[in-house]
Design an enzyme around this catalytic site. Structure first.
Site, PDB file in Angstrom:
ATOM      1  N   ALA A  70      -9.089  -3.158  -1.983  1.00  0.00           N
ATOM      2  CA  ALA A  70      -7.955  -2.255  -1.811  1.00  0.00           C
ATOM      3  C   ALA A  70      -7.144  -2.679  -0.601  1.00  0.00           C
ATOM      4  O   ALA A  70      -7.655  -3.303   0.330  1.00  0.00           O
ATOM      5  CB  ALA A  70      -8.436  -0.815  -1.656  1.00  0.00           C
ATOM      6  N   ASP A  71      -5.870  -2.319  -0.643  1.00  0.00           N
ATOM      7  CA  ASP A  71      -5.000  -2.534   0.503  1.00  0.00           C
ATOM      8  C   ASP A  71      -4.071  -1.335   0.612  1.00  0.00           C
ATOM      9  O   ASP A  71      -3.427  -0.962  -0.373  1.00  0.00           O
ATOM     10  CB  ASP A  71      -4.178  -3.816   0.356  1.00  0.00           C
ATOM     11  N   THR A  72      -4.027  -0.720   1.786  1.00  0.00           N
ATOM     12  CA  THR A  72      -3.202   0.460   2.013  1.00  0.00           C
ATOM     13  C   THR A  72      -2.165   0.164   3.086  1.00  0.00           C
ATOM     14  O   THR A  72      -2.496  -0.423   4.119  1.00  0.00           O
ATOM     15  CB  THR A  72      -4.078   1.660   2.463  1.00  0.00           C
ATOM     16  N   THR A 106      -1.350   2.334  -1.892  1.00  0.00           N
ATOM     17  CA  THR A 106      -2.609   1.590  -1.942  1.00  0.00           C
ATOM     18  C   THR A 106      -2.660   0.814  -3.242  1.00  0.00           C
ATOM     19  O   THR A 106      -2.441   1.377  -4.314  1.00  0.00           O
ATOM     20  CB  THR A 106      -3.831   2.531  -1.865  1.00  0.00           C
ATOM     21  N   GLY A 107      -2.944  -0.471  -3.123  1.00  0.00           N
ATOM     22  CA  GLY A 107      -3.220  -1.303  -4.286  1.00  0.00           C
ATOM     23  C   GLY A 107      -4.724  -1.415  -4.428  1.00  0.00           C
ATOM     24  O   GLY A 107      -5.424  -1.626  -3.436  1.00  0.00           O
TER      25      GLY A 107
END
Length: 192
Positions: A70-72, A106-107
């Site tokens: 995840a990336d936020t 978020t991805g």
């Protein structure tokens, strides 16, 4: 069920997995430079970086393992607000957010072998107006220093948030409802 690997050092993401019933998972953190091509929308940026993390994590995992990355990021008028460099940068960010709406994106990528699914979640957060003294007091707690946008909605940063539209857990760094639906497509059911 396949072994789950969380490719993130975030204590908040680890806590959220446990909260939704995923107790048995490994943590393996790949080295990834969080860069992205110009011209992407905020959801495209976090999706891109999440996929980059999944590519890097694949080298640390077996094809049978189910990898979550995840990336936020916090965006104010399409400007990315990362983690503050120092207290002055935290004050600059928090001052720019007060009394305004910003978006947390978020991805999330779930990958098993060559099969991969990436989705993005966006939540609008509305900050109340706060005095400089309140912001400085919050910064002195140290809480803002390791968080995108210089606040943690799950801690004292909640005192700056007037309301939000969307997934609360997304603002913490992992949209758990979206993740649960993604995991179902890999045969993992968190309810039932």
């Amino acid at each position: 069920m396949a072994k789950i690997v969380l490719a993130s050092a975030s204590p908040r993401r680890q806590e959220l997995l446990r909260r939704v019933g995923i107790e048995d998972f490994d943590i393996r953190v790949p080295e990834v430079e969080e860069t992205f091509p110009q011209g992407l929308t905020p959801p495209e940026v976090v999706s891109y970086i999440s996929r980059e993390k999944a590519d890097a994590a694949a080298a640390l995992c077996t094809p049978e393992e189910l990898v979550i990355t995840a990336d936020t990021m916090v965006f104010l008028d399409d400007e990315r607000l990362g983690k503050p460099r120092d207290e002055a940068d935290a004050l600059r960010m928090l001052t720019s957010l007060q009394g305004r709406r910003h978006t947390v994106c978020t991805g999330v990528t779930v990958q098993q072998g060559t099969r991969r699914l990436t989705e993005a979640e966006s939540t609008d957060v509305y900050f109340r107006s706060a005095s400089r003294e309140e912001l400085l007091s919050y910064i002195k707690t140290g809480e803002p220093m390791d968080k995108a946008g210089a606040y943690g909605v799950q801690g004292r940063g909640a005192l700056l948030v007037e309301r939000l539209d969307g997934d609360f857990f997304n603002v913490m760094g992992l949209p758990v409802l979206r993740l649960s639906r993604m995991l179902e497509r890999f045969g993992v059911r968190l309810l039932g």
